[in-house]
Enzyme design. Structure first.
Site, mmCIF file in Angstrom:
data_model
loop_
_atom_site.group_PDB
_atom_site.id
_atom_site.type_symbol
_atom_site.label_atom_id
_atom_site.label_comp_id
_atom_site.label_asym_id
_atom_site.label_seq_id
_atom_site.Cartn_x
_atom_site.Cartn_y
_atom_site.Cartn_z
ATOM 1 N N ASN A 48 -15.606 40.466 1.742
ATOM 2 C CA ASN A 48 -15.259 41.862 1.415
ATOM 3 C C ASN A 48 -16.498 42.757 1.258
ATOM 4 O O ASN A 48 -16.419 43.818 0.674
ATOM 5 C CB ASN A 48 -14.399 41.910 0.135
ATOM 6 C CG ASN A 48 -15.184 41.402 -1.068
ATOM 7 O OD1 ASN A 48 -16.258 40.801 -0.907
ATOM 8 N ND2 ASN A 48 -14.677 41.638 -2.254
ATOM 9 N N ASP B 189 -18.776 17.816 -14.378
ATOM 10 C CA ASP B 189 -20.158 18.237 -14.623
ATOM 11 C C ASP B 189 -20.694 17.645 -15.932
ATOM 12 O O ASP B 189 -20.037 17.714 -16.957
ATOM 13 C CB ASP B 189 -20.158 19.783 -14.711
ATOM 14 C CG ASP B 189 -21.534 20.351 -14.860
ATOM 15 O OD1 ASP B 189 -22.305 20.235 -13.892
ATOM 16 O OD2 ASP B 189 -21.847 20.888 -15.936
ATOM 17 N N ASP C 174 -19.154 42.741 -0.549
ATOM 18 C CA ASP C 174 -19.859 43.034 -1.816
ATOM 19 C C ASP C 174 -21.108 42.165 -1.957
ATOM 20 O O ASP C 174 -21.760 42.166 -3.003
ATOM 21 C CB ASP C 174 -18.915 42.841 -3.023
ATOM 22 C CG ASP C 174 -18.516 41.377 -3.206
ATOM 23 O OD1 ASP C 174 -17.802 41.074 -4.179
ATOM 24 O OD2 ASP C 174 -18.908 40.529 -2.365
ATOM 25 N N HIS D 68 -26.714 21.866 -4.821
ATOM 26 C CA HIS D 68 -27.091 23.197 -5.313
ATOM 27 C C HIS D 68 -28.166 23.145 -6.391
ATOM 28 O O HIS D 68 -28.682 24.172 -6.824
ATOM 29 C CB HIS D 68 -25.839 23.883 -5.865
ATOM 30 C CG HIS D 68 -25.298 23.151 -7.034
ATOM 31 N ND1 HIS D 68 -24.720 21.894 -6.934
ATOM 32 C CD2 HIS D 68 -25.297 23.443 -8.338
ATOM 33 C CE1 HIS D 68 -24.389 21.476 -8.127
ATOM 34 N NE2 HIS D 68 -24.717 22.383 -8.998
ATOM 35 N N ASP D 69 -28.471 21.925 -6.861
ATOM 36 C CA ASP D 69 -29.468 21.769 -7.936
ATOM 37 C C ASP D 69 -30.825 21.315 -7.447
ATOM 38 O O ASP D 69 -31.735 21.131 -8.273
ATOM 39 C CB ASP D 69 -28.982 20.688 -8.939
ATOM 40 C CG ASP D 69 -27.938 21.213 -9.889
ATOM 41 O OD1 ASP D 69 -27.163 20.393 -10.403
ATOM 42 O OD2 ASP D 69 -27.874 22.452 -10.096
ATOM 43 N N ASP E 275 -14.813 21.579 -9.284
ATOM 44 C CA ASP E 275 -15.949 21.282 -10.151
ATOM 45 C C ASP E 275 -15.616 21.801 -11.555
ATOM 46 O O ASP E 275 -15.524 23.014 -11.763
ATOM 47 C CB ASP E 275 -17.179 22.029 -9.597
ATOM 48 C CG ASP E 275 -18.488 21.499 -10.156
ATOM 49 O OD1 ASP E 275 -19.504 21.565 -9.426
ATOM 50 O OD2 ASP E 275 -18.483 21.010 -11.299
ATOM 51 N N GLU F 205 -20.699 13.366 -12.787
ATOM 52 C CA GLU F 205 -22.073 13.815 -12.548
ATOM 53 C C GLU F 205 -22.797 13.825 -13.885
ATOM 54 O O GLU F 205 -22.198 14.118 -14.918
ATOM 55 C CB GLU F 205 -22.081 15.242 -11.988
ATOM 56 C CG GLU F 205 -23.450 15.741 -11.551
ATOM 57 C CD GLU F 205 -24.228 16.551 -12.603
ATOM 58 O OE1 GLU F 205 -23.690 16.824 -13.687
ATOM 59 O OE2 GLU F 205 -25.374 16.896 -12.316
HETATM 60 O O1 ISL Z 1 -31.089 20.615 -12.543
HETATM 61 C C1 ISL Z 1 -31.279 19.683 -13.277
HETATM 62 C C2 ISL Z 1 -32.387 19.634 -14.243
HETATM 63 O O2 ISL Z 1 -33.325 18.752 -13.666
HETATM 64 C C3 ISL Z 1 -30.290 18.577 -13.286
HETATM 65 O O3 ISL Z 1 -30.634 17.603 -14.234
HETATM 66 C C4 ISL Z 1 -28.982 19.213 -13.709
HETATM 67 O O4 ISL Z 1 -29.197 20.215 -14.673
HETATM 68 C C5 ISL Z 1 -28.110 18.216 -14.368
HETATM 69 O O5 ISL Z 1 -27.967 17.147 -13.459
HETATM 70 C C6 ISL Z 1 -26.755 18.854 -14.653
HETATM 71 O O6 ISL Z 1 -26.384 19.679 -13.581
HETATM 72 C C7 ISL Z 1 -25.102 20.297 -13.733
HETATM 73 O O7 ISL Z 1 -24.969 20.950 -15.001
HETATM 74 C C8 ISL Z 1 -25.813 22.070 -15.239
HETATM 75 C C9 ISL Z 1 -25.828 23.083 -14.090
HETATM 76 O O8 ISL Z 1 -26.925 23.969 -14.272
HETATM 77 C C10 ISL Z 1 -25.999 22.362 -12.753
HETATM 78 O O9 ISL Z 1 -25.908 23.316 -11.677
HETATM 79 C C11 ISL Z 1 -24.908 21.325 -12.623
HETATM 80 O O10 ISL Z 1 -24.974 20.661 -11.365
HETATM 81 C C12 ISL Z 1 -25.255 22.723 -16.483
HETATM 82 O O11 ISL Z 1 -23.879 22.949 -16.296
HETATM 83 CA CA CA Z 2 -17.325 38.933 -1.683
#
Ligand code: ISL
Ligand code: CA
Length: 542
Positions: free
Chosen positions: A20, A196, A22, A323-324, A95, A251
């Protein structure tokens, strides 16, 4: 168990496709790309959090578990997305962030009001010590893991940002609320949950000081793997998960080969976990922004260790990026000279290793890290607070940027590169995060029509894996080989495959024990040659 044979595609919705204008990716954008996702040959999609959130930590700070993040769309959009996935025989893994909520969640707004509020014990509150935090626990995101709240003159625990107060799982009322919100999404037909930081839902609730300066050790000893972890998981399994044909993926930092099976009890545990052995091996005692060199021996050892851990029971996931963490090609491959070859090599590892493969969006076309020229360009709280800490310790911005550009999470969150047009076809507006300039030549469209592209190689890999159960169920046996050659067998009943991956810029030879072997090459990133070229990957049927 469908999830043992599945290939999962991870989508960070904010950066996948904006429908959209944004500048923010959304659910309708994912709907637009369902045929593309199906064309990859994957079986399931893992969506990073899509729930209402102030976005302090990229949606991992949820303020309403029952509402879709407004900038991502509506519940109707969600229903359409789920139906669209199921129509294409694709499953959806959501998630859920259950170790903490946002401080803007109603529960916390109530909890902070008074010590007698019925929601007080949904979180961890403790008095300070002579106007200092209750103990010395550091947060993942810099500073103390305790935040003083003057309303009740107490501190609350937040292992992550101060806007992510930890939920108190010791409280059965909270656990019941959590089970209810999971039930809401499972009743909508969701096929799995990525849980998570599940490793931290049972902590050391006597809250002793940490006795080690090594942050990852503090996590293992104090934040995760607590005394009631199995009990809490078993309770959700018994009360809820057993009544659905779903997959639960745990995770969390702190999961080790020694304790992983505690999470995966056949009857009372999770179905699978992410382990981080390879993801933390280049982190020094200071954590992410204290990088240290890694070796292929360490890298190979991680896979050997985890295959031994799951040799007879339990089940693991295989991932090289998410993503981390920085883009797998930039981190483990050669994102300059041997870009195509090393991207294909890493995908070959991902799709031939034992365990459920997770492909991170963009890795199927070989997307690379971005470059921050100033910390202020970062959109990631972990980088921004990491800089505050580093700066106080006397690090210069240039030094910190070097670490952040090597290991920071912004690298994985630049918009998906669909075509060479403006903003890589991600948005018609102004993107929430800058698009990588290399989209001019690195994009889906250009690779669609090129039979030797990374994208089409990935498609051949998923076809190969689905056609040969040995890759899902087979044993794993690493061949002793020179340090940069990663070679292993996969064997199951009469099927035996040999995978060779030359993680180097040098030409090398096949391991001597296979040189005379009769074998048929099933896939590879070079045409036939009797030596192994730089970053050559090959899969043989032997
Ligand atoms: O990014 C890290 C620090 O080294 C990882 O240890 C990560 O924070 C950890 O594995 C947990 O990650 C998850 O929980 C976090 C969030 O920031 C991350 O994106 C998610 O994958 C808190 O919710
Ligand atoms: Ca959008």
């Amino acid at each position: 168990m469908w999830w043992k044979e599945s290939i999962v595609y991870q989508i960070y919705p904010r950066s996948f496709k904006d429908s959209n204008g944004d500048g923010i990716g959304d659910l309708r954008g994912v709907i637009e790309k369902l045929d593309y996702i199906k064309s990859l040959g994957v079986d399931a999609v893992w969506l990073n959090p899509i729930f209402k959130s102030p976005n302090d930590d990229g949606g991992y700070d949820i303020s309403d578990y029952y509402t879709i993040q407004p900038e991502f769309g509506t519940m109707a959009d969600f229903d359409e997305l789920l139906a669209g996935l199921h129509k294409r025989d694709l499953k959806l893994i959501l998630d859920l962030v259950l170790n903490h909520s946002s401080d803007e969640h109603e529960w916390f707004q109530q909890s902070r009001k008074s010590k007698t509020n019925p929601y007080r014990d949904y979180y961890f509150w403790k008095p300070g010590k002579d106007s200092n935090p209750p103990n010395n626990w550091p947060s993942f995101f810099g500073g103390s893991a305790w935040q003083y709240d003057e309303t009740t003159d107490e501190y609350y625990l937040h292992l992550f940002s101060r806007k992510q107060p930890d939920l108190n799982w010791e409280n059965p009322k909270l656990r019941n609320e959590v089970n209810q919100l999971m039930k809401f999404w499972l009743d909508k037909g969701v096929d799995g949950l990525r849980l998570d930081v599940i490793s931290a839902i049972s902590k050391r609730t006597d809250f002793p000081d940490t006795d080690t300066p090594d942050f990852n050790e503090t996590i293992r000893k104090f934040y995760s793997n607590g005394p009631r972890l199995r009990e809490f998981i078993a309770e959700s399994r018994e009360k809820l998960w057993n009544h659905y044909n779903i997959v639960t993926v745990g995770e969390g930092p702190g999961i080790t080969p020694q304790n992983a099976l505690d999470y995966l009890d056949e009857k009372q545990g999770l179905n699978m976990i992410f382990h981080f052995g390879h993801m933390f091996m280049d982190q020094g005692p200071g954590g992410r922004f204290d990088p240290k060199p890694w070796t292929m021996q360490e890298f190979k050892q991680v896979f050997k260790t985890w295959n031994e851990t799951f040799a007879t029971r339990g089940w693991g996931s295989v991932f090289l990026g998410n993503h981390d963490f920085p883009r797998m090609l930039s981190r483990w491959g050669s994102d300059k000279q041997y870009r195509d070859e090393s991207a294909k090599l890493l995908l070959t590892l991902l799709l031939t290793m034992r365990g459920t493969p997770f492909i991170y969006m963009g890795d199927e076309i070989g997307m690379t890290n971005t470059v921050l020229n100033a910390v202020a360009e970062s959109k990631d709280i972990e980088t921004l607070t990491g800089w505050e800490v580093a700066h106080k310790q006397g690090m210069t911005e240039a030094q910190f940027l070097k670490a952040a550009n090597y290991a920071g999470r912004d690298n994985a969150r630049t918009p998906m590169q669909w075509n060479k047009g403006p903003q890589a076809g991600f948005t018609t507006g102004d993107p929430w995060m800058m698009v990588n300039k290399n989209h001019a030549w690195l994009n889906v469209d250009d690779q669609e029509n090129n039979s030797s592209s990374i994208l089409n190689y990935l498609r051949s890999l998923t076809t190969l894996r689905k056609a040969n159960p040995v890759f899902s169920y087979g044993s794993y046996q690493e061949l002793e080989s020179n340090s940069n050659l990663f070679a292993y067998y996969r064997q199951w009943q009469q099927e035996k495959m040999l995978i060779v991956l030359n993680f180097s810029d040098e030409v090398t030879n096949l391991p001597h024990e296979v040189q005379g072997l009769s074998k048929v090459k099933l896939i590879g990133n070079y045409s036939e040659s009797d030596q192994l070229n730089p970053w050559e990957a090959a899969v043989y049927k032997v």
